[in-house]
Design a protein around this motif. Sequence first.
Motif, PDB file in Angstrom:
ATOM      1  N   SER A 116       0.643  -1.174   0.178  1.00  0.00           N
ATOM      2  CA  SER A 116      -0.298  -0.046  -0.116  1.00  0.00           C
ATOM      3  C   SER A 116       0.739   1.382   0.080  1.00  0.00           C
ATOM      4  CB  SER A 116      -1.057  -0.012   1.333  1.00  0.00           C
ATOM      5  OG  SER A 116      -0.353  -0.089   2.430  1.00  0.00           O
TER       6      SER A 116
ATOM      7  N   LEU B 280      -5.590   6.651   1.586  1.00  0.00           N
ATOM      8  CA  LEU B 280      -6.366   6.306   2.960  1.00  0.00           C
ATOM      9  C   LEU B 280      -7.461   5.385   2.832  1.00  0.00           C
ATOM     10  CD1 LEU B 280      -6.131   9.654   4.711  1.00  0.00           C
ATOM     11  CD2 LEU B 280      -4.948   7.562   5.358  1.00  0.00           C
TER      12      LEU B 280
ATOM     13  N   VAL C  43      -5.851   1.733   1.659  1.00  0.00           N
ATOM     14  CA  VAL C  43      -5.210   1.285   2.518  1.00  0.00           C
ATOM     15  C   VAL C  43      -6.133   0.729   3.522  1.00  0.00           C
ATOM     16  CG1 VAL C  43      -3.691   1.685   4.370  1.00  0.00           C
ATOM     17  CG2 VAL C  43      -3.238   2.660   2.283  1.00  0.00           C
ATOM     18  N   GLY C  44      -7.199   1.716   3.958  1.00  0.00           N
ATOM     19  CA  GLY C  44      -8.351   1.093   4.838  1.00  0.00           C
ATOM     20  C   GLY C  44      -9.004  -0.214   4.435  1.00  0.00           C
TER      21      GLY C  44
ATOM     22  N   THR D 125       0.189   8.988   9.481  1.00  0.00           N
ATOM     23  CA  THR D 125      -1.097   8.248   8.546  1.00  0.00           C
ATOM     24  C   THR D 125      -1.952   9.356   7.992  1.00  0.00           C
ATOM     25  OG1 THR D 125      -1.146   6.170   9.862  1.00  0.00           O
ATOM     26  CG2 THR D 125      -3.151   6.412   8.600  1.00  0.00           C
TER      27      THR D 125
ATOM     28  N   GLY E 203      -1.056   9.147   4.308  1.00  0.00           N
ATOM     29  CA  GLY E 203      -1.982   8.401   3.736  1.00  0.00           C
ATOM     30  C   GLY E 203      -1.325   7.035   3.616  1.00  0.00           C
TER      31      GLY E 203
ATOM     32  N   GLY F 237       0.158   3.121   5.922  1.00  0.00           N
ATOM     33  CA  GLY F 237      -0.451   2.507   6.872  1.00  0.00           C
ATOM     34  C   GLY F 237       0.412   2.550   8.193  1.00  0.00           C
TER      35      GLY F 237
ATOM     36  N   SER G  58      -6.984   4.498   8.889  1.00  0.00           N
ATOM     37  CA  SER G  58      -7.065   4.946   7.191  1.00  0.00           C
ATOM     38  C   SER G  58      -8.618   5.228   7.077  1.00  0.00           C
ATOM     39  CB  SER G  58      -6.723   3.926   6.505  1.00  0.00           C
ATOM     40  OG  SER G  58      -5.255   3.300   6.643  1.00  0.00           O
TER      41      SER G  58
END
Length: 262
Positions: free
Chosen positions: A24, A47, A50-51, A158, A162, A164, A196
């Motif tokens: 990521s 974000l 990754v989330g 983070t 953006g 992790g 994220s």
Amino acid sequence: MEFIGYIFAIIIGIILGLIGGGGSILTVPVFVYLFHLDAITATALSLFVVGVSSSIGSINYSIKRLIDYKTAFIFGIPSIFGVLFSRSLVIPNLPNIIINDFGITITKHTFLLIIFAVLMLISAYKMIKKTDRKYLKNTIEPNFTLLVSQGLMVGILTGLIGFGGGFLIVPALVLLQGKKMKEAVATSLFIISLNSLIGFLIAQNTTKIDWDFLLGFTSLSILGIFIGILISKRINSNQLKPIFGWFILMIGLITVLKELFL
């Protein structure tokens, strides 16, 4: 270039599926250099990717009962405050020109990408270096002060760029609380998914989101995750980790050179 960007979406997922992290961190450079997005938009969209990716990994680890939710919240709550601080106060108030002295001009866009590139280099080093960590007893009492301060720092980073931050969270859980690597990775993914997605919810208020593009990119990354999981059953992922580390190192160096000298 956009076609190559979508190929990278799958590659990001494959890396995540193979080694549980690291992929990521390529999302922001892909958004900036292949899809020509500005750094603020790229970090916001990252974000989300990754989330969602971390959430998928968390579900898998949750089924295996490897997530330590108590530690996740001790570390994660300060992280959330760090994300809120970055996305609500730092990002909106960064000047468009950070440095403009001695013939050197560094814009907000360049500043964020340089920070990101430095973290890419650190992440690459962690992936390349062979480590032989001595684990503490898993019964050790958590060091609340260090866990909270580390969580806050990871949350700020983070929200700012953006990423992790698994390469920061995992060592903290291993060294501060004696978690085994699999438990540390599982708990880390849960923390990253919370940070994220909350960061993205804040960012979308000030960022124009192209949902068709974002969902398409994320879907390809998810496809890559499942491909990576299938490949990992036949290949030793630990042997591939240094290879991906060198790849991320190269991207980090290119980012620094492009933003400062080209």
